[in-house]
Design a protein around this motif. Structure first.
Motif, PDB file in Angstrom:
ATOM      1  N   TYR A  99       0.844  -1.202   0.000  1.00 53.37           N
ATOM      2  CA  TYR A  99       0.000   0.000   0.000  1.00 53.37           C
ATOM      3  C   TYR A  99       0.877   1.249   0.000  1.00 53.37           C
ATOM      4  O   TYR A  99       0.863   2.032   0.948  1.00 53.37           O
TER       5      TYR A  99
ATOM      6  N   ASN B  60       2.498   4.853  -0.325  1.00 51.95           N
ATOM      7  CA  ASN B  60       1.946   6.206  -0.148  1.00 51.95           C
ATOM      8  C   ASN B  60       0.614   6.215   0.592  1.00 51.95           C
ATOM      9  O   ASN B  60      -0.184   7.133   0.423  1.00 51.95           O
ATOM     10  N   ILE B  61       0.404   5.220   1.446  1.00 52.10           N
ATOM     11  CA  ILE B  61      -0.856   5.151   2.185  1.00 52.10           C
ATOM     12  C   ILE B  61      -1.036   6.381   3.073  1.00 52.10           C
ATOM     13  O   ILE B  61      -2.159   6.829   3.327  1.00 52.10           O
ATOM     14  N   GLU B  62       0.076   6.971   3.514  1.00 54.54           N
ATOM     15  CA  GLU B  62      -0.024   8.149   4.388  1.00 54.54           C
ATOM     16  C   GLU B  62      -0.699   9.313   3.684  1.00 54.54           C
ATOM     17  O   GLU B  62      -1.225  10.223   4.345  1.00 54.54           O
ATOM     18  N   ASN B  63      -0.716   9.309   2.364  1.00 56.22           N
ATOM     19  CA  ASN B  63      -1.364  10.390   1.613  1.00 56.22           C
ATOM     20  C   ASN B  63      -2.830  10.108   1.319  1.00 56.22           C
ATOM     21  O   ASN B  63      -3.532  10.975   0.795  1.00 56.22           O
ATOM     22  N   ARG B  64      -3.290   8.908   1.647  1.00 56.58           N
ATOM     23  CA  ARG B  64      -4.664   8.532   1.298  1.00 56.58           C
ATOM     24  C   ARG B  64      -5.561   8.298   2.508  1.00 56.58           C
ATOM     25  O   ARG B  64      -6.777   8.294   2.383  1.00 56.58           O
ATOM     26  N   ILE B  65      -4.966   8.081   3.669  1.00 53.75           N
ATOM     27  CA  ILE B  65      -5.778   7.836   4.860  1.00 53.75           C
ATOM     28  C   ILE B  65      -6.469   9.120   5.316  1.00 53.75           C
ATOM     29  O   ILE B  65      -6.072  10.227   4.958  1.00 53.75           O
ATOM     30  N   ASN B  66      -7.521   8.947   6.114  1.00 55.17           N
ATOM     31  CA  ASN B  66      -8.136  10.060   6.819  1.00 55.17           C
ATOM     32  C   ASN B  66      -7.371  10.222   8.134  1.00 55.17           C
ATOM     33  O   ASN B  66      -7.408   9.332   8.994  1.00 55.17           O
ATOM     34  N   ARG B  67      -6.688  11.314   8.290  1.00 61.81           N
ATOM     35  CA  ARG B  67      -5.789  11.480   9.438  1.00 61.81           C
ATOM     36  C   ARG B  67      -6.522  11.713  10.752  1.00 61.81           C
ATOM     37  O   ARG B  67      -5.895  11.785  11.808  1.00 61.81           O
TER      38      ARG B  67
ATOM     39  N   GLU C 238     -14.455   2.209   3.920  1.00 61.93           N
ATOM     40  CA  GLU C 238     -13.117   2.804   3.899  1.00 61.93           C
ATOM     41  C   GLU C 238     -12.082   1.790   3.418  1.00 61.93           C
ATOM     42  O   GLU C 238     -11.143   2.149   2.694  1.00 61.93           O
TER      43      GLU C 238
ATOM     44  N   ARG D  80     -12.198   1.749  -0.279  1.00 62.94           N
ATOM     45  CA  ARG D  80     -11.583   2.948  -0.858  1.00 62.94           C
ATOM     46  C   ARG D  80     -10.068   2.848  -0.869  1.00 62.94           C
ATOM     47  O   ARG D  80      -9.409   3.251  -1.844  1.00 62.94           O
ATOM     48  N   LEU D  81      -9.510   2.294   0.203  1.00 64.99           N
ATOM     49  CA  LEU D  81      -8.055   2.250   0.337  1.00 64.99           C
ATOM     50  C   LEU D  81      -7.434   0.968  -0.208  1.00 64.99           C
ATOM     51  O   LEU D  81      -6.209   0.874  -0.313  1.00 64.99           O
TER      52      LEU D  81
END
Length: 199
Positions: free
Chosen positions: A86, A88-95, A142, A145-146
């Motif tokens: 996964y 670049n997951i840090e750019n796609r999660i809801n923080r 979610e 989506r991810l």
């Protein structure tokens, strides 16, 4: 029960909030039959691995810890999996959310044989702002989506239905279920066979 796996920064700000500790049926006062809500719960298969807690590090990279360690074998494997599968997951999660995972890989097998699966399953999401443990339906949405796998859901089943299924002597290679009630109560129900295998 609330601090089990809780991650804070050096200033005490919340970075990640896992599930509060929850119990098997009849293991704790709140999970006694007499105290269980009457509403139909959401029911998810209970996966048989280690729980992983997703969080953003100070370097803005995404990591997975386990409830007691940032550098356990399971957390290291999970962080490798999320970086490989996964990117670049840090750019796609809801923080605003803590994403909670079941870490599945062959060397971590306990009761269930997942064969060669080496991956993360999204099993929950907790809102870092207020501690709300979100519904399975939102978790599945979610996850889709991810691109994460999510556990199987069992629709329109009651606790009695699940208890009956759990006693089936022919039911193998499943640990059990997690029931989530509208008030946020979670209850584990394990199959008779999985309980015997743990002895």
């Amino acid at each position: 029960r609330h601090a089990r796996g809780l991650i804070l920064d050096v200033e005490g700000n919340v970075i990640a909030i896992p599930f509060k500790k929850f119990f098997n049926i009849n293991e704790h006062e709140e999970t006694l039959f007499a105290n269980i809500p009457t509403e139909i719960p959401e029911i998810s298969e209970k996966l048989d691995g280690s729980m992983g807690i997703g969080f953003l590090g100070s370097d803005n990279r995404y990591y997975i810890s386990t409830r007691g360690s940032f550098d356990s074998e399971q957390s290291k494997v999970a962080t490798e999996i999320i970086n490989k599968n996964y990117p670049n997951i840090e750019n796609r999660i809801n923080r605003n959310y803590t994403y909670l995972f079941e870490i599945i890989y062959p060397e971590n097998a306990i009761v269930v044989n997942y064969k060669n699966i080496r991956d993360l399953y999204l099993i929950g999401m907790v809102d870092n702002r207020n501690g709300v443990d979100h519904s399975y339906s939102l978790v599945q949405k979610e996850g889709k989506r991810l691109g994460f796998h999510t556990p199987k859901l069992y629709a329109n089943k009651t606790l009695d239905n699940i208890m009956e299924i759990a006693r089936d002597p022919n039911l193998n290679n499943i640990e059990g279920w997690v029931l989530r009630y509208p008030n946020g109560l979670r209850i584990k129900v394990k199959t008779d066979n999985s309980l015997r295998d743990m002895l």
